[in-house]
Design an enzyme around this catalytic site. Structure first.
Site, PDB file in Angstrom:
ATOM      1  N   GLY A  98       7.333   9.265   5.873  1.00  0.00           N
ATOM      2  CA  GLY A  98       6.552   9.926   4.837  1.00  0.00           C
ATOM      3  C   GLY A  98       7.070   9.851   3.430  1.00  0.00           C
ATOM      4  N   GLU A 110      11.538   7.711  10.649  1.00  0.00           N
ATOM      5  CA  GLU A 110      10.411   6.790  10.889  1.00  0.00           C
ATOM      6  C   GLU A 110       9.749   6.327   9.592  1.00  0.00           C
ATOM      7  OE1 GLU A 110       7.824   9.334  13.150  1.00  0.00           O
ATOM      8  OE2 GLU A 110       8.921   9.053  15.002  1.00  0.00           O
ATOM      9  N   PRO A 111      10.478   5.677   8.714  1.00  0.00           N
ATOM     10  CA  PRO A 111       9.848   5.256   7.460  1.00  0.00           C
ATOM     11  C   PRO A 111       8.891   4.086   7.657  1.00  0.00           C
ATOM     12  CG  PRO A 111      12.084   4.406   7.557  1.00  0.00           C
ATOM     13  CD  PRO A 111      11.881   5.207   8.818  1.00  0.00           C
ATOM     14  N   ARG A 170       5.861   3.279   4.796  1.00  0.00           N
ATOM     15  CA  ARG A 170       5.514   2.921   3.428  1.00  0.00           C
ATOM     16  C   ARG A 170       6.736   2.604   2.549  1.00  0.00           C
ATOM     17  NH1 ARG A 170       0.881   4.724   0.993  1.00  0.00           N
ATOM     18  NH2 ARG A 170       0.749   6.346   2.588  1.00  0.00           N
ATOM     19  N   ARG A 222      -7.229   1.164   0.364  1.00  0.00           N
ATOM     20  CA  ARG A 222      -6.593   2.384  -0.143  1.00  0.00           C
ATOM     21  C   ARG A 222      -7.254   2.968  -1.393  1.00  0.00           C
ATOM     22  NH1 ARG A 222      -2.136   2.889  -1.836  1.00  0.00           N
ATOM     23  NH2 ARG A 222      -1.624   4.862  -0.853  1.00  0.00           N
ATOM     24  N   CYS A 262     -20.822  -5.247  -0.608  1.00  0.00           N
ATOM     25  CA  CYS A 262     -22.030  -4.516  -0.962  1.00  0.00           C
ATOM     26  C   CYS A 262     -21.861  -3.023  -0.705  1.00  0.00           C
ATOM     27  CB  CYS A 262     -23.214  -5.083  -0.182  1.00  0.00           C
ATOM     28  SG  CYS A 262     -23.378  -6.835  -0.509  1.00  0.00           S
ATOM     29  N   GLU A 263     -20.978  -2.427  -1.467  1.00  0.00           N
ATOM     30  CA  GLU A 263     -20.710  -0.987  -1.414  1.00  0.00           C
ATOM     31  C   GLU A 263     -20.229  -0.587  -2.802  1.00  0.00           C
ATOM     32  OE1 GLU A 263     -20.616   1.205   1.277  1.00  0.00           O
ATOM     33  OE2 GLU A 263     -20.891  -0.251   2.901  1.00  0.00           O
TER      34      GLU A 263
HETATM   35  C1  LIG Z   1       2.394   7.038   9.763  1.00  0.00           C
HETATM   36  C2  LIG Z   1       3.572   7.608  10.439  1.00  0.00           C
HETATM   37  C3  LIG Z   1       4.868   7.370   9.952  1.00  0.00           C
HETATM   38  C4  LIG Z   1       5.141   6.586   8.697  1.00  0.00           C
HETATM   39  O1  LIG Z   1       4.704   7.218   7.550  1.00  0.00           O
HETATM   40  P1  LIG Z   1       5.043   6.575   6.111  1.00  0.00           P
HETATM   41  O2  LIG Z   1       4.436   7.496   5.167  1.00  0.00           O
HETATM   42  O3  LIG Z   1       4.454   5.219   6.088  1.00  0.00           O
HETATM   43  O4  LIG Z   1       6.541   6.543   6.010  1.00  0.00           O
HETATM   44  C5  LIG Z   1       5.931   7.894  10.659  1.00  0.00           C
HETATM   45  N1  LIG Z   1       5.732   8.627  11.788  1.00  0.00           N
HETATM   46  C6  LIG Z   1       4.506   8.878  12.278  1.00  0.00           C
HETATM   47  C7  LIG Z   1       4.362   9.670  13.508  1.00  0.00           C
HETATM   48  C8  LIG Z   1       3.392   8.387  11.618  1.00  0.00           C
HETATM   49  O5  LIG Z   1       2.175   8.651  12.103  1.00  0.00           O
END
Ligand SMILES: *Cc1c(COP(=O)(O)O)cnc(C)c1O
Length: 418
Positions: A239, A273-274, A276, A312, A342-343
């Protein structure tokens, strides 16, 4: 050090002129920088080196096999949310014992597939899922390792579609129910509880939300210890935000500095869990200007990349910086950069001050490495873009541009019904 830079007014990806890649591969084209990917992984590794940890890259952000292979080579694990992502992660060489599986809607087939491949753990999102995993593990004569994904009810102050740790969201188990669910999990014969998991959202630009969320799950951790429910893995999700425009997100080091004191004295391993923050600024989307169009009220640059290539802007109202591939220092004007779809929602930028580029020139949509290609589609029967990886002065195609034939390859005309 930046890997997408201008030299003599021309945009480079590492040491390769973007123009050269366009000439060879056409547009729309996703270009990724190997050096940036490595730098971002190292930033996390160094930041968290003080504590035992596993980085589980969130595959959904960018799931190209070549990119996953880079991470596999570095010994990185994966955070997956589907059987398809597990398939990719394994194909790329990511070790199953470093794979964690989240998602509110895991199917029977996905659970079996993950059990057979001996992943590290399931991040379980409901009571019903616990029973389902137990039943599947029993029928395969296996033990399923699980963490419970706890919803800590925290506002990460991000776009509502990517806030996942609020009470009202579909994700995880309400924190006040967690203890009960842990007890249920403990009573199930084919389940072994080994972890606690949370993921509160994406594009978070302040450490405070991470601190608050971790504190909440650590107080649960302490209560679980008292109940003889020993937690081996504290999975804090992903996140961390990136700079798209003028955001100043914390560096992984800042995140580590604020979180490590909280967990240093706890037993067990940290999982991060990175997604982005690893791939976002490692990729750009290059597009060709097809037409300039002026109306009474607006200027438009009509380009060959659309919302099917990068959704996005229209899905989240996201900002992506847009730069000419070759700067010619012409006067600027305010324009919408729009695609051919076409949107009315088919735009890459609105009311953007840009150098007045002409048809046939190219624009680079920056910070497009995360949730870019991964969210692309064939809408309007548009073949999906090609993807290229650049490393120093070398480069390679990592996904071919789709063809018209690819568009129809799974379709069947049922002559007998017509
Ligand atoms: C999407 C997600 C992430 C990664 O989030 P980022 O914002 O891309 O770092 C990590 N863990 C879980 C469970 C997710 O659904």
């Amino acid at each position: 050090m930046h890997f997408f830079t201008y030299k003599n007014g021309e945009l480079f990806a590492e040491d390769v002129p973007v123009r050269e890649l366009i000439n060879e591969f056409g547009t729309p084209l996703y270009i990724y920088s190997y050096g940036t990917l490595i730098r971002h992984i190292r930033a996390y590794e160094e930041a968290f080196c003080e504590v035992p940890h596993i980085i589980c890259y969130a595959v959904k952000a960018n799931s190209n096999l070549a990119i996953l292979r880079i991470f596999a080579e570095l010994g990185i694990g994966a955070d997956i949310v589907s059987g398809g992502e597990l398939f990719r992660a394994i194909k790329a060489g990511i070790k199953p014992h470093k794979i964690v599986f989240a998602g509110v809607g895991k199917t029977d087939e996905e659970i079996e597939y993950a059990l057979k491949n001996k992943i590290l753990m399931f991040n379980v999102e409901s009571e019903a899922e616990l029973y389902k995993i137990n039943e599947k593990a029993k029928s395969l004569k296996k033990i399923a390792y699980v963490a419970l994904r706890v919803n800590p009810d925290i506002d990460p102050k991000t776009h509502k579609y990517i806030a996942t740790g609020l009470k009202s969201s579909k994700f995880g188990i309400p924190i006040e129910k967690a203890l009960d669910y842990y007890k249920i999990a403990k009573s199930l014969k084919n389940i072994k509880v080994i972890g606690i998991h949370k993921h509160i959202g994406s594009q978070i630009t302040e450490t405070s939300a991470f601190v608050e969320a971790l504190n909440k799950i650590l107080s649960l951790y302490d209560r679980l210890s008292k109940e003889d429910l020993d937690i081996e893995y504290v999975d804090i999700g992903g996140g961390l935000g990136i700079t798209y425009k003028d955001e100043t997100p914390p560096h992984p080091k800042d995140l580590a500095d604020s979180l490590i004191p909280l967990i240093k004295n706890k037993k067990g391993k940290l999982i991060i869990e990175p997604g982005r923050s690893i791939v976002g600024n490692a990729g750009i989307l290059v597009t060709k200007v097809l037409y300039n169009k002026e109306t009474d009220t607006k200027n438009f640059f009509i380009v060959d990349a659309g919302m099917n290539d990068l959704i996005r802007p229209t899905l989240y109202g996201s900002y992506h910086d847009i730069q000419p591939v070759v700067i010619r220092k012409r006067p600027k004007l305010v324009a919408d950069v729009v695609g051919p779809i076409c949107e009315s929602g088919d735009f890459l930028a609105k009311d953007r001050e840009l150098e007045k580029v002409s048809a046939g020139e190219y624009l680079a949509v920056m910070s497009a490495g995360a949730y870019g290609f991964a969210m692309s589609s064939n809408y309007n029967s548009r073949p999906r873009a090609a993807e290229v990886l650049v490393k120093g002065d070398k480069y390679a195609l990592i996904r071919k541009r789709e063809t018209y034939k690819d568009l129809i390859k799974n379709e069947i005309i049922p002559e007998e019904l017509l």
